[in-house]
Enzyme design. Structure first.
Site, short mmCIF file in Angstrom:
data_model
loop_
_atom_site.label_atom_id
_atom_site.label_comp_id
_atom_site.label_asym_id
_atom_site.label_seq_id
_atom_site.Cartn_x
_atom_site.Cartn_y
_atom_site.Cartn_z
N TYR A 1 -3.98 3.67 16.18
CA TYR A 1 -2.59 3.53 15.76
C TYR A 1 -1.61 3.85 16.88
O TYR A 1 -0.41 3.74 16.70
CB TYR A 1 -2.31 4.43 14.55
CG TYR A 1 -3.07 4.00 13.32
CD1 TYR A 1 -2.62 2.93 12.54
CD2 TYR A 1 -4.24 4.62 12.95
CE1 TYR A 1 -3.33 2.51 11.42
CE2 TYR A 1 -4.96 4.21 11.83
CZ TYR A 1 -4.50 3.16 11.08
OH TYR A 1 -5.20 2.74 9.97
N TYR B 1 0.19 0.04 4.91
CA TYR B 1 0.66 1.40 4.62
C TYR B 1 0.87 2.21 5.89
O TYR B 1 1.55 3.23 5.87
CB TYR B 1 -0.32 2.11 3.68
CG TYR B 1 -1.48 2.79 4.35
CD1 TYR B 1 -1.57 4.18 4.39
CD2 TYR B 1 -2.53 2.06 4.92
CE1 TYR B 1 -2.64 4.83 4.99
CE2 TYR B 1 -3.60 2.69 5.51
CZ TYR B 1 -3.65 4.07 5.54
OH TYR B 1 -4.73 4.71 6.13
N ARG B 2 0.29 1.81 6.98
CA ARG B 2 0.60 2.35 8.32
C ARG B 2 0.08 1.35 9.33
O ARG B 2 -0.74 0.49 9.02
CB ARG B 2 -0.01 3.73 8.56
CG ARG B 2 -1.52 3.84 8.51
CD ARG B 2 -1.95 5.24 8.92
NE ARG B 2 -3.36 5.49 8.64
CZ ARG B 2 -4.02 6.55 9.10
NH1 ARG B 2 -3.41 7.45 9.86
NH2 ARG B 2 -5.29 6.74 8.80
#
Length: 520
Positions: A91, A464-465
């Site tokens: 991420y 969601y992310r």
């Protein structure tokens, strides 16, 4: 190393002045602006190594030092990018959204305060899952953690990014109770009952009086969380469950439609995750053992891998926690429900307090072996995740899988996917594993990812992310009423952070002076 671009209105002279101010306030041993330092804070799994480059880093050890950093950043207009331990691999890791930002590394803040009676803990950003696990073991505390699949990160950081684990306490952000936050201009606030000075209920009641702000600091850039309260699960009397394999891709529908009602009813209180064969195989073998052909693996190779490791096309682990008598009764219901949909195999498991324990995520044990999957292709392995939220519905899950699987085949990528249950939703986690030493493969990742985002958005599903590269892209898909939520976030951002110094671009939230940096 290539020259690092600085954001608008920031020049090298101001950065040097800020560096000297940081050194004066914190000490030179907490300030890192050498070339090796900047390289160390890049994203190890970056798709584009030229993006998201930090100017340097600072590592405070107290809330007072964080306040001092905020004041200096405001004085010189230097953007900061807070990280806890920087292990959010896939991420962005330690890297900032906006190149030129200074990383605010809080990994040295490692205090733990535990309330044994209530089963609550207050942690600082640098407390990792292994740290908290060791603390519980060393103090013989009757509580279990919930740990993510790769547990070397921050307990706080994982909860703030809505990370998940395997036990009934696995939706970590729901177990947050009370925060201490340094706001962008340096003020300190405590949320919930912490707003009442000296309240003994800070970690007992999540809401306090008036608006509840804990979730406003989750996945946002409205403040720097320096302390967080969390609820931990009491050690159960017993654990029962089963590891189940299913033979066909189409079995996904029956699995979702069977497990979902058990989750909603409360027979299953943990968050099961249905994973495909590669999620299991990629930590046991590598692709080169099976083929040297380019493109996505064919059914013949998939069948051979499955046969060697005796795994299904899909697998899921189901666990029951609590009193032994209750678990025994619930197990009968679970066993019948699973047998009714014809699994390939069922492997039961049981544990009673006092017996030797299996050290897995199901018992709250930290682990790192799932990261082995990045070696699948060889070379410098990495991955990013594409994870839209779905309704808990078998037809919807199967349709999403087939769409996504077709895209993996189209782009010549091996599919690793899973469907993780919440109480009412599914998170479809798709890992894009890659070899950073393969230029042809790396050239596919960005257009492939954007294709998946577009496919999901066309069907009403949003992530969601997401990785730093795609925060603006994903924020844009949340488009109700001309992106009203983004406009609300920016109003709050401008009110709390008028100088726009804290994590510009985080979750697609840009301060007024830097909105020109947003991806169109």
């Amino acid at each position: 190393m290539a020259e690092i671009p600085l954001p608008p209105k920031i020049n090298a002279s101001l950065l040097r002045q800020a560096q000297r101010a940081f050194e004066s306030a914190l000490g030179a041993d907490k300030v890192f602006f050498e070339e090796l330092d900047r390289i160390s804070y890049q994203d190890a799994f970056a798709v584009d190594d030229a993006a998201h480059l930090p100017s340097g880093a600072i590592a405070p050890t107290s809330v007072e030092e964080v306040q001092a950093v905020m004041r200096i950043a405001n004085q010189y207009g230097i953007p900061l990018w807070p990280i806890a331990r920087g292990k959010n691999l896939g991420y962005g890791g330690t890297a900032p959204e906006l190149s030129g930002s200074v990383v605010l590394d809080m990994s040295r803040m490692k205090k733990i305060e535990f309330d044994e009676q209530m089963g609550t803990v207050v942690v600082e950003p640098g407390v990792g899952f292994y740290d908290l696990y060791d603390y519980i073991q060393q103090n013989n505390l009757p509580y279990w953690l919930s740990t993510p699949g790769n547990s070397w990160g921050s307990v706080m950081g994982n909860a703030l990014d809505r990370g998940v684990g395997y036990t009934p306490y696995g939706e970590h952000t729901k177990k947050i109770c009370g925060m201490e936050v340094v706001l962008p201009e340096g003020d300190v606030v405590r949320t919930g009952m912490g707003a009442f000075a000296g309240a003994p209920t800070w970690q007992a009641y999540q809401f306090g009086f008036g608006p509840s702000w804990d979730q406003m600091f989750v996945q946002s850039n409205f403040g720097v969380v320096t302390k967080m309260g969390l609820w931990l699960m009491p050690e159960p009397e017993s654990l029962m469950g089963m590891d189940v394999e299913f033979d066909s891709p189409e079995d996904l529908k029956a699995m979702v439609d069977t497990i979902g009602p058990l989750r909603r009813e409360g027979i299953l209180r943990q968050n099961p995750s249905i994973g495909n064969w590669l999620r299991a195989a990629a930590v046991l073998t590598t692709r080169q053992e099976w083929t040297d052909k380019p493109g996505a693996l064919g059914d013949d190779v998939i069948s051979a891998i499955r046969k060697r490791f005796n795994i299904g096309w899909w697998g899921v682990s189901l666990r029951l926690y609590g009193r032994e008598d209750v678990n025994k009764a619930s197990y009968k219901i679970l066993e019948k429900a699973i047998n009714d949909i014809s699994p390939m195999s069922i492997k039961p498991t049981t544990w009673v307090k006092g017996q030797p324990m299996e050290y897995t995520g199901w018992t709250g044990t930290p682990m790192t072996f799932p990261m082995q999957n990045v070696n699948w292709y060889g070379g410098r392995g990495g991955h990013i995740g594409f994870s839209p939220i779905l309704p808990q519905d078998g037809d919807a899950a199967l349709a999403q899988f087939k769409r996504t699987y077709d895209r993996y085949n189209e782009w010549g990528m091996d599919y690793q996917g899973s469907f993780a249950f919440g109480e009412r939703h599914l998170t479809n986690v798709n890992a894009m594993i890659f070899d950073k030493d393969n230029p042809e493969m790396m050239g596919k990742i960005d257009p492939f990812f954007r294709t998946l985002v577009a496919d999901a958005a066309d069907n009403g599903y949003g992530e969601y992310r997401t990785h730093l590269d795609y925060m603006d892209l994903v924020a844009k898909t949340y488009d109700y009423n001309n992106n009203a939520m983004r406009r609300l976030n920016e109003k709050v951002k401008d009110a709390l952070d008028p100088n726009g110094i804290l994590a510009p671009g985080k979750s697609g939230i840009w301060p007024r002076k830097l909105r020109g940096e947003r991806e169109a």
